[in-house]
Structure formats: C-alpha cells, structure tokens
Design a protein around this motif. Structure first.
Motif, PDB file in Angstrom:
ATOM      1  N   LEU A  56       4.074   9.594  -0.812  1.00  0.00           N
ATOM      2  CA  LEU A  56       4.403   8.861  -2.032  1.00  0.00           C
ATOM      3  C   LEU A  56       5.886   8.527  -2.086  1.00  0.00           C
ATOM      4  CD1 LEU A  56       3.474   7.676  -4.705  1.00  0.00           C
ATOM      5  CD2 LEU A  56       3.776   9.924  -5.750  1.00  0.00           C
ATOM      6  N   LEU A  57       6.735   9.511  -1.835  1.00  0.00           N
ATOM      7  CA  LEU A  57       8.180   9.264  -1.893  1.00  0.00           C
ATOM      8  C   LEU A  57       8.628   8.289  -0.811  1.00  0.00           C
ATOM      9  CD1 LEU A  57       9.499  12.848  -2.707  1.00  0.00           C
ATOM     10  CD2 LEU A  57       9.385  10.880  -4.246  1.00  0.00           C
ATOM     11  N   ASP A  58       8.043   8.408   0.383  1.00  0.00           N
ATOM     12  CA  ASP A  58       8.393   7.477   1.459  1.00  0.00           C
ATOM     13  C   ASP A  58       8.000   6.046   1.079  1.00  0.00           C
ATOM     14  OD1 ASP A  58       9.397   9.531   2.968  1.00  0.00           O
ATOM     15  OD2 ASP A  58       7.715   9.613   4.377  1.00  0.00           O
ATOM     16  N   GLY A  59       6.807   5.893   0.490  1.00  0.00           N
ATOM     17  CA  GLY A  59       6.343   4.567   0.103  1.00  0.00           C
ATOM     18  C   GLY A  59       7.169   3.958  -1.014  1.00  0.00           C
ATOM     19  N   ILE A  60       7.543   4.794  -1.998  1.00  0.00           N
ATOM     20  CA  ILE A  60       8.389   4.309  -3.086  1.00  0.00           C
ATOM     21  C   ILE A  60       9.725   3.824  -2.539  1.00  0.00           C
ATOM     22  CG2 ILE A  60       9.714   5.034  -5.120  1.00  0.00           C
ATOM     23  CD1 ILE A  60       7.319   6.861  -5.820  1.00  0.00           C
ATOM     24  N   ALA A  61      10.323   4.612  -1.628  1.00  0.00           N
ATOM     25  CA  ALA A  61      11.612   4.231  -1.042  1.00  0.00           C
ATOM     26  C   ALA A  61      11.501   2.936  -0.242  1.00  0.00           C
ATOM     27  CB  ALA A  61      12.131   5.359  -0.156  1.00  0.00           C
ATOM     28  N   LYS A  62      10.420   2.805   0.514  1.00  0.00           N
ATOM     29  CA  LYS A  62      10.264   1.659   1.413  1.00  0.00           C
ATOM     30  C   LYS A  62       9.905   0.373   0.684  1.00  0.00           C
ATOM     31  CE  LYS A  62       7.505   0.132   5.395  1.00  0.00           C
ATOM     32  NZ  LYS A  62       6.427   0.511   6.338  1.00  0.00           N
TER      33      LYS A  62
ATOM     34  N   HIS B 288       0.858  -1.181   0.000  1.00  0.00           N
ATOM     35  CA  HIS B 288       0.000   0.000   0.000  1.00  0.00           C
ATOM     36  C   HIS B 288       0.893   1.230   0.000  1.00  0.00           C
ATOM     37  CE1 HIS B 288      -2.972   2.736   2.354  1.00  0.00           C
ATOM     38  NE2 HIS B 288      -3.090   2.914   1.056  1.00  0.00           N
ATOM     39  N   ILE B 289       0.819   2.012  -1.084  1.00  0.00           N
ATOM     40  CA  ILE B 289       1.657   3.208  -1.221  1.00  0.00           C
ATOM     41  C   ILE B 289       0.753   4.401  -1.530  1.00  0.00           C
ATOM     42  CG2 ILE B 289       3.633   4.271  -2.376  1.00  0.00           C
ATOM     43  CD1 ILE B 289       4.635   1.523  -3.113  1.00  0.00           C
ATOM     44  N   PRO B 290       0.201   5.044  -0.504  1.00  0.00           N
ATOM     45  CA  PRO B 290      -0.617   6.232  -0.757  1.00  0.00           C
ATOM     46  C   PRO B 290       0.257   7.412  -1.157  1.00  0.00           C
ATOM     47  CG  PRO B 290      -0.343   5.901   1.595  1.00  0.00           C
ATOM     48  CD  PRO B 290       0.320   4.720   0.915  1.00  0.00           C
ATOM     49  N   GLY B 291      -0.395   8.482  -1.544  1.00  0.00           N
ATOM     50  CA  GLY B 291       0.333   9.687  -1.955  1.00  0.00           C
ATOM     51  C   GLY B 291      -0.195  10.209  -3.266  1.00  0.00           C
ATOM     52  N   HIS B 292      -0.388   9.307  -4.224  1.00  0.00           N
ATOM     53  CA  HIS B 292      -1.099   9.660  -5.453  1.00  0.00           C
ATOM     54  C   HIS B 292      -2.594   9.466  -5.231  1.00  0.00           C
ATOM     55  CE1 HIS B 292      -2.379   9.939  -9.609  1.00  0.00           C
ATOM     56  NE2 HIS B 292      -2.925   8.736  -9.507  1.00  0.00           N
TER      57      HIS B 292
ATOM     58  N   ASP C 264       0.015   4.157 -10.545  1.00  0.00           N
ATOM     59  CA  ASP C 264       0.437   5.552 -10.725  1.00  0.00           C
ATOM     60  C   ASP C 264       1.356   6.016  -9.610  1.00  0.00           C
ATOM     61  OD1 ASP C 264      -1.127   5.497 -12.969  1.00  0.00           O
ATOM     62  OD2 ASP C 264      -2.495   7.091 -12.345  1.00  0.00           O
ATOM     63  N   THR C 265       2.090   5.070  -8.992  1.00  0.00           N
ATOM     64  CA  THR C 265       3.061   5.481  -7.981  1.00  0.00           C
ATOM     65  C   THR C 265       4.392   5.868  -8.635  1.00  0.00           C
ATOM     66  OG1 THR C 265       3.789   3.188  -7.625  1.00  0.00           O
ATOM     67  CG2 THR C 265       2.044   4.030  -6.187  1.00  0.00           C
ATOM     68  N   LEU C 266       4.892   5.019  -9.515  1.00  0.00           N
ATOM     69  CA  LEU C 266       6.206   5.235 -10.129  1.00  0.00           C
ATOM     70  C   LEU C 266       6.110   5.066 -11.636  1.00  0.00           C
ATOM     71  CD1 LEU C 266       9.314   5.628  -9.689  1.00  0.00           C
ATOM     72  CD2 LEU C 266       9.459   3.120  -9.551  1.00  0.00           C
ATOM     73  N   PHE C 267       6.658   6.042 -12.358  1.00  0.00           N
ATOM     74  CA  PHE C 267       6.703   6.008 -13.820  1.00  0.00           C
ATOM     75  C   PHE C 267       8.156   6.043 -14.285  1.00  0.00           C
ATOM     76  CE2 PHE C 267       2.760   8.632 -13.027  1.00  0.00           C
ATOM     77  CZ  PHE C 267       1.860   7.624 -13.302  1.00  0.00           C
ATOM     78  N   ALA C 268       8.362   5.848 -15.574  1.00  0.00           N
ATOM     79  CA  ALA C 268       9.687   6.041 -16.154  1.00  0.00           C
ATOM     80  C   ALA C 268      10.028   7.523 -16.078  1.00  0.00           C
ATOM     81  CB  ALA C 268       9.704   5.568 -17.604  1.00  0.00           C
TER      82      ALA C 268
ATOM     83  N   LEU D   3      13.747  10.943  -7.263  1.00  0.00           N
ATOM     84  CA  LEU D   3      14.218   9.968  -6.283  1.00  0.00           C
ATOM     85  C   LEU D   3      15.635  10.244  -5.796  1.00  0.00           C
ATOM     86  CD1 LEU D   3      12.802   6.717  -7.937  1.00  0.00           C
ATOM     87  CD2 LEU D   3      11.702   8.270  -6.327  1.00  0.00           C
ATOM     88  N   ASP D   4      16.104  11.472  -5.953  1.00  0.00           N
ATOM     89  CA  ASP D   4      17.464  11.832  -5.474  1.00  0.00           C
ATOM     90  C   ASP D   4      17.552  11.725  -3.960  1.00  0.00           C
ATOM     91  OD1 ASP D   4      18.239  12.283  -8.023  1.00  0.00           O
ATOM     92  OD2 ASP D   4      17.968  14.449  -7.951  1.00  0.00           O
TER      93      ASP D   4
END
Length: 198
Positions: free
Chosen positions: A160-166, A117-121, A140-144, A197-198
């Motif tokens: 969103l960024l926290d979820g993508i990282a985790k 579960h990655i909320p944010g979007h 729609d969490t991560l795209f190219a 994602l820097d």
C-alpha cells in the motif's frame, strides 16, 4: 463536470456522483446510493468500483438492474466483498460488465481517467485520476491523515505504501483527493501532515 458526495451504509462509505454533459457515473456503490440518485432524478450510465469490499458494492446489483454498467479490475467474488468474514451485511451478487484495462486511460462520459492499481488494502484496489480536473478518487488507499487498513485478507502495508508513493504522491500537490471514507483532502496536505507517509 459536477461532483456530489453521498455517504451511507454500515461504515459510512462515500460514493461520488459525477455528472457531465456526456453522461453520468458513480464512483462506488455504497448502500442506499441507488435510491439517492433516483430521488435526484439522475440516470446512471456507469459505475466505477475502486475495489469490491462489501461496503463499496452493496448497491452494485441494484444499480446494474437500472441499466448502469459496472466496471472493476476483477470479476465479482464473494471473497473480494469480504462476506466470507461473517460481517453483518449481505451483498447481492452482480456481474462486472467491463474490466479495467490497466496501462491506458479510461475514456468515459467525456472524461479521460488515468487508472492506477494500488493493492495493499484490497487486492483489486484502483484509483481514478482526472488530471484535467485536478481530482483523484482514492477509494480506501489514502484518506485525510491516514491510509487504508491492511489487516484484511490480501492486505499488505508495504504494498500500500509503495503504491501510494509511486502513483499518488507524484501528483501535483493541489490535486484534490476524494476518498472512500471521511473528508476530502489534497496531495500536498497529505505529503506534509499524513503520519503514515513520513
């Protein structure tokens, strides 16, 4: 396992047909995908929704009418589909058959799918990781080269960024990312080149 991409609807949303010897499923239900799978002569057993923004669920009711089971994190809500924003789309109401049980893999069509579960979007965004096949459906969490927009109701760039990282950037770099819009990518490419994602 065979994966075929469909792209359609108002904002060119990707849906993915996953065919296995044990069943066929769709990732998301963008406009026109029901006719597309019918022309291919494929029966859909299950539809996994990455989230319920309008462009990912336009055909959900129609697919359910064919006998497919709908899976999502939350029950249907007009607020989730963003019809409340007055966008030029209409989403026929539908019923979710099975809600995701977070914390344990989903076993379906002979596949084992890890859910995150990655909320944010969107508040109900879920990604689907098929570790045995080196694939993650990111919705729609991560795209190219980008991430999901966070200026919609319930959006949060921090979440969103926290979820993508985790949940996503810990996956093997060769993992293929199949997003809700645009071309596919890999975790490794995004780790090295995605400016968000820097």
């Amino acid at each position: 396992m065979k994966i075929t991409t469909y792209t359609g609807g108002f904002v060119q949303t990707n849906g993915y047909l996953v065919e296995t010897p044990d069943g066929n499923l769709l990732i998301d239900a963008p406009e026109g995908i029901t006719d597309w799978v019918a022309r291919r002569g494929v029966r859909i057993d299950d539809v996994l929704l990455t989230h319920q923004h309008y462009d990912h669920v336009t055909d959900a009711a129609e697919l359910r009418a064919t006998g497919a089971r709908l899976h999502a994190l939350d029950d249907y809500s007009k607020d989730l589909t963003l019809e409340s924003l007055g966008l030029p789309v209409a989403v026929p109401p539908y019923r979710i058959d099975r809600k995701f049980a977070m914390g344990k893999p989903l076993k379906i069509a002979g596949l084992e799918i890890s859910l995150a579960h990655i909320p944010g979007h969107a508040t109900d965004s879920v990604t689907f990781h098929l570790a045995d096949h080196g694939i993650v459906f990111s919705g729609d969490t991560l795209f190219a080269g980008s991430i999901g927009r966070t200026d919609l109701p319930g959006g949060s760039t921090t979440q969103l960024l926290d979820g993508i990282a985790k949940h996503l950037m810990i996956l093997p770099p060769e993992t293929r990312v199949l997003p809700g819009h645009g071309p596919g990518t890999t975790i490794g490419v995004e780790a090295e080149t995605n400016p968000y994602l820097d």
